[in-house]
Design a protein around this motif. Structure first.
Motif, mmCIF file in Angstrom:
data_model
loop_
_atom_site.group_PDB
_atom_site.id
_atom_site.type_symbol
_atom_site.label_atom_id
_atom_site.label_comp_id
_atom_site.label_asym_id
_atom_site.label_seq_id
_atom_site.Cartn_x
_atom_site.Cartn_y
_atom_site.Cartn_z
ATOM 1 N N SER A 143 -0.490 -4.310 -28.363
ATOM 2 C CA SER A 143 0.711 -3.016 -27.762
ATOM 3 C C SER A 143 -0.186 -1.230 -27.692
ATOM 4 O O SER A 143 0.871 -0.670 -27.839
ATOM 5 C CB SER A 143 1.502 -2.971 -28.638
ATOM 6 O OG SER A 143 2.740 -4.154 -28.585
ATOM 7 N N GLU B 2 9.625 -7.311 -30.544
ATOM 8 C CA GLU B 2 10.554 -6.041 -29.688
ATOM 9 C C GLU B 2 11.296 -5.075 -30.225
ATOM 10 O O GLU B 2 11.247 -4.197 -30.431
ATOM 11 C CB GLU B 2 11.278 -6.629 -28.392
ATOM 12 C CG GLU B 2 10.645 -7.739 -27.150
ATOM 13 C CD GLU B 2 10.659 -7.394 -26.144
ATOM 14 O OE1 GLU B 2 12.501 -7.103 -25.969
ATOM 15 O OE2 GLU B 2 10.448 -7.977 -25.403
ATOM 16 N N ARG C 185 17.757 -2.150 -30.862
ATOM 17 C CA ARG C 185 18.528 -2.022 -29.862
ATOM 18 C C ARG C 185 19.507 -1.132 -29.778
ATOM 19 O O ARG C 185 19.322 -0.191 -28.710
ATOM 20 C CB ARG C 185 18.186 -3.342 -29.649
ATOM 21 C CG ARG C 185 18.412 -3.141 -27.565
ATOM 22 C CD ARG C 185 16.428 -3.260 -27.475
ATOM 23 N NE ARG C 185 15.193 -4.204 -27.544
ATOM 24 C CZ ARG C 185 14.324 -4.382 -27.965
ATOM 25 N NH1 ARG C 185 12.922 -2.902 -27.886
ATOM 26 N NH2 ARG C 185 13.009 -5.641 -28.574
ATOM 27 N N TRP D 245 12.941 -0.524 -24.836
ATOM 28 C CA TRP D 245 12.406 -1.915 -24.519
ATOM 29 C C TRP D 245 11.119 -1.786 -24.327
ATOM 30 O O TRP D 245 9.584 -2.269 -24.708
ATOM 31 C CB TRP D 245 12.267 -2.617 -22.914
ATOM 32 C CG TRP D 245 14.026 -3.689 -23.936
ATOM 33 C CD1 TRP D 245 13.959 -4.689 -24.389
ATOM 34 C CD2 TRP D 245 15.056 -3.204 -23.890
ATOM 35 N NE1 TRP D 245 15.015 -5.211 -25.091
ATOM 36 C CE2 TRP D 245 15.582 -4.379 -24.376
ATOM 37 C CE3 TRP D 245 15.888 -1.789 -23.225
ATOM 38 C CZ2 TRP D 245 16.938 -4.408 -24.346
ATOM 39 C CZ3 TRP D 245 17.198 -1.937 -23.342
ATOM 40 C CH2 TRP D 245 18.061 -3.048 -23.779
ATOM 41 N N SER E 93 7.491 -4.408 -22.103
ATOM 42 C CA SER E 93 7.790 -5.694 -22.565
ATOM 43 C C SER E 93 8.249 -6.488 -21.279
ATOM 44 O O SER E 93 8.327 -5.972 -20.022
ATOM 45 C CB SER E 93 9.153 -4.943 -22.887
ATOM 46 O OG SER E 93 10.461 -5.966 -23.240
#
Length: 224
Positions: free
Chosen positions: A23, A106, A153, A179, A183
Motif C-alpha cells: 500500500s 482493508e 468502515r 476504501w 481497493s
C-alpha cells in the motif's frame, strides 16, 4: 510514510509489513514493548501499529511512556480484547484508534488512513450534524441520550458525510476516500455500508437522513 509495527507474533508482524508495503508504506518491526518504545523514541515515524499484549512492557505502558515523553506519533492499538473497559483504557493512554483482532486487511488500512489524516489535519474529536454527535476516537454515533458503535468502515463513511455536509458525494469519491484507490471494493460496498448507517440512524431516532440524487451522489440532510 513510515510505520512502526510493534507486534510479538512474528507471522502477523511480517504479514502486516507486507500489506503496508503493497500500500506504499515503509515499515520497521519491533518484537517487544521495550524495543518498540526505543525505536519510537529514536526514529521519526508517521504512525505506529501497537499490539497490547507484548513481552517486557505491554502496549498500554508503552503508549503511556511515549505520551509522557512528548511523542505524539499517531497510534493504532491492536488487541484480542474487545471489552469496552479495555478500549477506554487504551484511548485514555493516548491511542488514536483501537482495532480488535481478528480484523480485515482493508479495515486496518482504513484505520491507518484515519489516524494519519487526523494527525495531518488536526481534526476535532467531535463532529456534529443535525442532532447527531460523532466521536471518532471511540467510534460512537450519538443522538440525544442514545448512542451506537460504528465499525471502522462505518466511521470512515460517516466522517466523510459529515465533513462534506451540503455537498453530493459520488460513489467513486466515496470509494477513493473510504476504501482507497488500491481497493478492490466496488459500488455495491458503498450501497451496503450506506444501508448499515441508515439502519443505525433509525435506531437513534435521528432527524438526519442519507439522501441520494440519482446519478450524482449522496449527502446528509436534516428532516424538517
Amino acid at each position: 510514510m513510515r510505520v512502526l509495527i510493534v507486534e510479538d507474533e512474528e507471522r502477523l508482524a511480517l504479514t502486516l509489513a507486507s500489506l503496508l508495503k503493497r500500500s506504499g508504506y515503509t515499515t520497521t518491526i519491533a518484537g517487544d514493548g521495550l524495543g518498540g518504545l526505543k525505536l519510537a523514541g529514536e526514529g521519526t515515524f508517521d504512525a505506529m501499529i501497537l499490539d497490547v499484549m507484548l513481552p517486557g512492557m505491554n502496549g498500554f505502558d508503552v503508549l503511556r511512556q511515549m505520551r509522557a515523553d512528548g511523542n505524539d506519533t499517531p497510534v493504532l492499538l491492536l488487541t484480542a480484547r474487545s471489552e469496552l473497559a479495555d478500549r477506554v483504557q487504551g484511548l485514555n493512554a493516548g491511542a488514536d484508534y483501537y482495532l480488535t483482532k481478528p480484523f480485515e486487511n482493508e479495515e486496518l488500512l482504513a484505520c491507518l488512513r484515519t489516524i494519519l489524516r487526523r494527525s495531518n489535519a488536526s481534526v476535532s474529536d467531535v463532529l456534529q450534524f443535525g442532532d447527531l454527535t460523532l466521536t471518532p476516537s471511540i467510534s460512537s454515533l450519538a443522538c440525544k441520550d442514545r448512542s451506537v458503535s460504528l465499525s471502522a468502515r462505518e466511521l470512515q463513511l460517516m466522517e466523510l458525510l459529515i465533513q462534506n455536509s451540503g455537498h453530493l458525494l459520488s460513489k467513486d469519491t466515496i470509494l477513493s476516500k473510504v476504501w482507497g484507490y488500491d481497493s478492490d471494493a466496488g459500488p455495491n460496498s458503498v450501497e451496503a455500508y450506506l444501508s448499515f448507517l441508515r439502519k443505525k440512524l433509525n435506531l437513534l431516532s435521528s432527524n438526519v437522513r442519507i439522501c441520494v440524487t440519482r446519478n450524482l451522489g449522496y449527502k446528509l440532510e436534516v428532516k424538517s
